[in-house]
Design an enzyme around this catalytic site. Structure first.
Site, PDB file in Angstrom:
ATOM      1  N   ASN A 171      47.667  37.593  37.701  1.00 39.56           N
ATOM      2  CA  ASN A 171      45.809  37.280  38.050  1.00 39.56           C
ATOM      3  C   ASN A 171      45.456  36.270  37.536  1.00 39.56           C
ATOM      4  OD1 ASN A 171      43.881  38.210  39.921  1.00 39.56           O
ATOM      5  ND2 ASN A 171      43.384  38.890  37.792  1.00 39.56           N
TER       6      ASN A 171
ATOM      7  N   TYR B  72      42.136  22.654  39.185  1.00 31.78           N
ATOM      8  CA  TYR B  72      41.936  23.702  39.593  1.00 31.78           C
ATOM      9  C   TYR B  72      43.411  24.135  40.998  1.00 31.78           C
ATOM     10  CZ  TYR B  72      40.823  28.444  41.551  1.00 31.78           C
ATOM     11  OH  TYR B  72      40.715  29.769  41.899  1.00 31.78           O
TER      12      TYR B  72
HETATM   13  P1  NAD Z   1      37.872  36.513  36.860  1.00 32.94           P
HETATM   14  O1  NAD Z   1      37.132  35.707  36.371  1.00 32.94           O
HETATM   15  O2  NAD Z   1      36.388  37.280  37.383  1.00 32.94           O
HETATM   16  O3  NAD Z   1      38.208  36.973  36.149  1.00 32.94           O
HETATM   17  C1  NAD Z   1      39.532  36.230  35.788  1.00 32.94           C
HETATM   18  C2  NAD Z   1      40.018  37.565  34.990  1.00 32.94           C
HETATM   19  O4  NAD Z   1      41.158  36.915  34.193  1.00 32.94           O
HETATM   20  C3  NAD Z   1      39.761  38.029  33.531  1.00 32.94           C
HETATM   21  O5  NAD Z   1      39.603  39.448  33.377  1.00 32.94           O
HETATM   22  C4  NAD Z   1      40.041  37.045  32.352  1.00 32.94           C
HETATM   23  O6  NAD Z   1      39.270  37.552  31.290  1.00 32.94           O
HETATM   24  C5  NAD Z   1      41.126  36.510  32.541  1.00 32.94           C
HETATM   25  N1  NAD Z   1      41.744  35.782  32.054  1.00 32.94           N
HETATM   26  C6  NAD Z   1      41.674  34.549  32.013  1.00 32.94           C
HETATM   27  N2  NAD Z   1      42.225  34.040  31.075  1.00 32.94           N
HETATM   28  C7  NAD Z   1      43.439  34.432  30.627  1.00 32.94           C
HETATM   29  C8  NAD Z   1      44.321  34.622  29.953  1.00 32.94           C
HETATM   30  N3  NAD Z   1      45.315  33.242  29.400  1.00 32.94           N
HETATM   31  N4  NAD Z   1      44.978  35.944  29.426  1.00 32.94           N
HETATM   32  C9  NAD Z   1      45.040  36.981  30.096  1.00 32.94           C
HETATM   33  N5  NAD Z   1      43.858  37.268  30.984  1.00 32.94           N
HETATM   34  C10 NAD Z   1      43.159  35.560  31.104  1.00 32.94           C
HETATM   35  O7  NAD Z   1      38.017  35.814  38.197  1.00 32.94           O
HETATM   36  P2  NAD Z   1      38.817  37.090  40.173  1.00 32.94           P
HETATM   37  O8  NAD Z   1      37.636  36.092  40.468  1.00 32.94           O
HETATM   38  O9  NAD Z   1      39.127  37.906  39.538  1.00 32.94           O
HETATM   39  O10 NAD Z   1      39.762  35.906  39.848  1.00 32.94           O
HETATM   40  C11 NAD Z   1      41.313  36.806  39.637  1.00 32.94           C
HETATM   41  C12 NAD Z   1      42.218  35.234  40.071  1.00 32.94           C
HETATM   42  O11 NAD Z   1      42.152  34.787  41.167  1.00 32.94           O
HETATM   43  C13 NAD Z   1      42.340  34.280  39.818  1.00 32.94           C
HETATM   44  O12 NAD Z   1      43.587  33.715  39.405  1.00 32.94           O
HETATM   45  C14 NAD Z   1      41.730  33.051  40.156  1.00 32.94           C
HETATM   46  O13 NAD Z   1      41.857  31.769  40.109  1.00 32.94           O
HETATM   47  C15 NAD Z   1      41.738  33.634  41.350  1.00 32.94           C
HETATM   48  N6  NAD Z   1      40.916  33.251  42.938  1.00 32.94           N
HETATM   49  C16 NAD Z   1      39.530  33.786  42.371  1.00 32.94           C
HETATM   50  C17 NAD Z   1      39.084  33.876  43.457  1.00 32.94           C
HETATM   51  C18 NAD Z   1      38.069  33.635  43.715  1.00 32.94           C
HETATM   52  O14 NAD Z   1      37.321  32.858  45.033  1.00 32.94           O
HETATM   53  N7  NAD Z   1      36.753  34.399  43.062  1.00 32.94           N
HETATM   54  C19 NAD Z   1      39.003  32.598  44.902  1.00 32.94           C
HETATM   55  C20 NAD Z   1      40.450  32.116  44.324  1.00 32.94           C
HETATM   56  C21 NAD Z   1      41.648  32.555  43.892  1.00 32.94           C
END
Ligand code: NAD
Length: 246
Positions: free
Chosen positions: A90, A155
């Site tokens: 994730n 991205y």
């Molecule tokens: P967020 O920023 O709230 O959380 C992301 C998490 O990943 C954080 O805990 C961060 O510390 C952790 N992280 C980042 N780089 C890291 C690394 N190198 N090693 C370990 N941990 C790491 O974002 P989110 O919205 O919860 O996103 C979670 C996933 O969902 C991501 O892959 C994101 O691309 C994907 N996503 C999110 C959305 C959205 O709208 N929020 C949409 C599509 C996809």
């Protein structure tokens, strides 16, 4: 969706979607390794929420962009729980802006975290899953990995890569009893979208047929299904969860 006795590792579980995925898995009886990179306070908060519902979790620090860290995370999981049934890749970062304005540092960190991160950890855990002939790997991609977004070229590329990694590896591992699927979320209510002004949020909501952003739990619910035996004939798929946006 009984996940009693199953062990999961969720990356980026210190907040946002990763935290909700953790809680969804815990509620179905799984034991969860909560990964974080820098945000120890956030990871502790996730563990506290896990404990409050009587779940069994533990915190594992590591940067998914580092292969060595991924091997250590896997080893810690095995030391603690003795096995690993479910991997949820994730952890991810986003950087919004014109491609030509992006620094190579930004480009590399997006690729190293979003694409290489999923590859690194999957590579580290796969031999264990193969030896047990059982495992469910769930990659959190993005709807932009399906169609590409302006001002999110890198991205989108990393998430498109995650989608094809999922489809290809699912085929490769099917006879080994390991399923590999991806979830492509639309706009989900987390800090990843905190850069949007309230006007921009409203405008975006109007573009979504369901008229609102998704919640982390919407992703957690699908992770539970993909981790469970109820999805036993599903592999190599990218499932979009976007309120009808695309
Ligand atoms: P967020 O920023 O709230 O959380 C992301 C998490 O990943 C954080 O805990 C961060 O510390 C952790 N992280 C980042 N780089 C890291 C690394 N190198 N090693 C370990 N941990 C790491 O974002 P989110 O919205 O919860 O996103 C979670 C996933 O969902 C991501 O892959 C994101 O691309 C994907 N996503 C999110 C959305 C959205 O709208 N929020 C949409 C599509 C996809």
């Amino acid at each position: 969706m009984d996940l009693n006795g199953k062990v999961a590792l969720v990356t980026g579980a210190s907040k946002g979607i990763g935290r909700e995925i953790t809680l969804s898995l815990i509620k179905e009886g799984a034991m969860v390794a909560i990964n974080y990179r820098n945000d120890e306070e956030g990871a502790n908060k996730t563990l506290k929420l896990v404990n409050e519902i009587g779940g069994n979790g533990f915190i594992v620090k590591g940067d998914v962009a580092s292969y060595d860290n991924c091997v250590s995370m896997y080893n810690e999981c095995i030391k603690k729980f003795g096995k690993l049934n479910i991997l949820v890749n994730n952890a991810g970062i986003s950087k919004v802006g014109l491609f030509m304005d992006m620094s190579m540092e930004d480009i590399n960190s997006l690729i190293d975290t979003n694409l290489k991160g999923a590859i690194n950890l999957t590579h580290a855990v796969l031999p264990h899953m193969v030896s047990r002939r059982e495992g469910s790997i769930i990659n959190i991609s993005s709807m932009w990995g399906n169609v590409g977004a302006s001002c999110e070229a890198i991205y989108s590329s990393t998430k498109g890569g995650v989608n094809l990694f999922t489809k290809a590896l699912g085929k490769e591992m099917a006879l080994s009893g390991i399923r590999v699927n991806a979830i492509a979320p639309g706009v989900i209510n987390t800090s990843m979208n905190s850069f949007l002004s309230s006007e921009e949020k409203l405008a975006l909501e109007e573009e979504i047929p369901m008229g609102k952003f998704g919640e982390g739990k919407d992703i957690g619910d699908l992770v539970v299904f993909l981790a469970s035996n109820k999805s036993k004939y599903i592999t190599s798929q990218v499932i979009t969860v976007d309120g009808g946006y695309l």
